[in-house]
Design a protein around this motif. Structure first.
Motif, mmCIF file in Angstrom:
data_model
loop_
_atom_site.group_PDB
_atom_site.id
_atom_site.type_symbol
_atom_site.label_atom_id
_atom_site.label_comp_id
_atom_site.label_asym_id
_atom_site.label_seq_id
_atom_site.Cartn_x
_atom_site.Cartn_y
_atom_site.Cartn_z
ATOM 1 N N PRO A 1 9.943 -2.697 -0.748
ATOM 2 C CA PRO A 1 8.582 -2.513 -1.267
ATOM 3 C C PRO A 1 7.772 -3.809 -1.215
ATOM 4 O O PRO A 1 8.309 -4.903 -1.381
ATOM 5 N N ILE A 2 6.489 -3.650 -0.949
ATOM 6 C CA ILE A 2 5.560 -4.778 -0.852
ATOM 7 C C ILE A 2 4.433 -4.542 -1.851
ATOM 8 O O ILE A 2 3.939 -3.425 -1.987
ATOM 9 N N ILE A 3 4.028 -5.615 -2.516
ATOM 10 C CA ILE A 3 2.866 -5.552 -3.415
ATOM 11 C C ILE A 3 1.804 -6.475 -2.828
ATOM 12 O O ILE A 3 2.058 -7.648 -2.557
ATOM 13 N N THR B 1 -5.111 0.457 3.980
ATOM 14 C CA THR B 1 -4.074 1.206 4.683
ATOM 15 C C THR B 1 -2.728 0.482 4.661
ATOM 16 O O THR B 1 -1.733 1.023 5.154
ATOM 17 N N LEU B 2 -2.673 -0.723 4.108
ATOM 18 C CA LEU B 2 -1.420 -1.479 4.077
ATOM 19 C C LEU B 2 -0.372 -0.743 3.243
ATOM 20 O O LEU B 2 -0.698 -0.111 2.234
ATOM 21 N N ASP C 1 9.540 4.131 -4.992
ATOM 22 C CA ASP C 1 9.052 3.526 -3.753
ATOM 23 C C ASP C 1 8.156 4.542 -3.061
ATOM 24 O O ASP C 1 8.619 5.434 -2.358
ATOM 25 N N LEU C 2 6.856 4.429 -3.269
ATOM 26 C CA LEU C 2 5.903 5.414 -2.764
ATOM 27 C C LEU C 2 5.448 5.146 -1.334
ATOM 28 O O LEU C 2 4.706 5.943 -0.766
ATOM 29 N N TYR C 3 5.865 4.039 -0.744
ATOM 30 C CA TYR C 3 5.323 3.638 0.556
ATOM 31 C C TYR C 3 6.374 3.529 1.653
ATOM 32 O O TYR C 3 6.127 2.917 2.690
#
Length: 86
Positions: free
Chosen positions: A6-8, A29-30, A53-55
Motif C-alpha cells: 500500500p502507498i499513501i 488516479t494514483l 488494502d483498497l488499491y
C-alpha cells in the motif's frame, strides 16, 4: 509499486507543488490513499495496519504501465547504472 505494498500519497502542499513543478500524471488516479493532513495520514496508516488494502488492483494496473519490461536481473542492472554514475 514494485513491492506491491500500500502507498499513501500525502499532498500537504499539493497546490503550491503543482504550480511550481507540475505533475506528469493525474494525481487523483494514483493507486493509494490521498491525504491532506496528519489526521488523514494517521487514519490511512491505521486502515493499512488493519489489513484494508483498497488499491491492490490499481497498483497492478500502474505496475503494468510503468514497468513494461522487467528482467530477472533488474536489481543488478539498476545497481550497475547507479555505480556507473559515480
Amino acid at each position: 509499486l514494485i513491492f506491491d505494498r500500500p502507498i499513501i500519497f500525502a499532498h500537504f502542499d499539493h497546490e503550491s507543488y503543482c504550480k511550481e513543478v507540475g505533475l506528469a500524471v493525474d494525481y487523483m488516479t494514483l493507486p493509494g490513499d490521498k491525504v491532506k493532513d496528519w489526521n488523514e495520514l494517521t487514519c490511512s496508516v491505521l486502515k493499512i495496519l488493519d489489513g484494508r488494502d483498497l488499491y491492490k488492483e490499481e497498483r497492478k494496473d500502474w505496475f503494468g504501465k510503468i514497468y513494461t519490461e522487467i528482467s530477472p536481473s533488474v536489481c543488478k542492472d539498476l545497481s550497475d547504472q547507479i555505480v556507473s554514475l559515480s
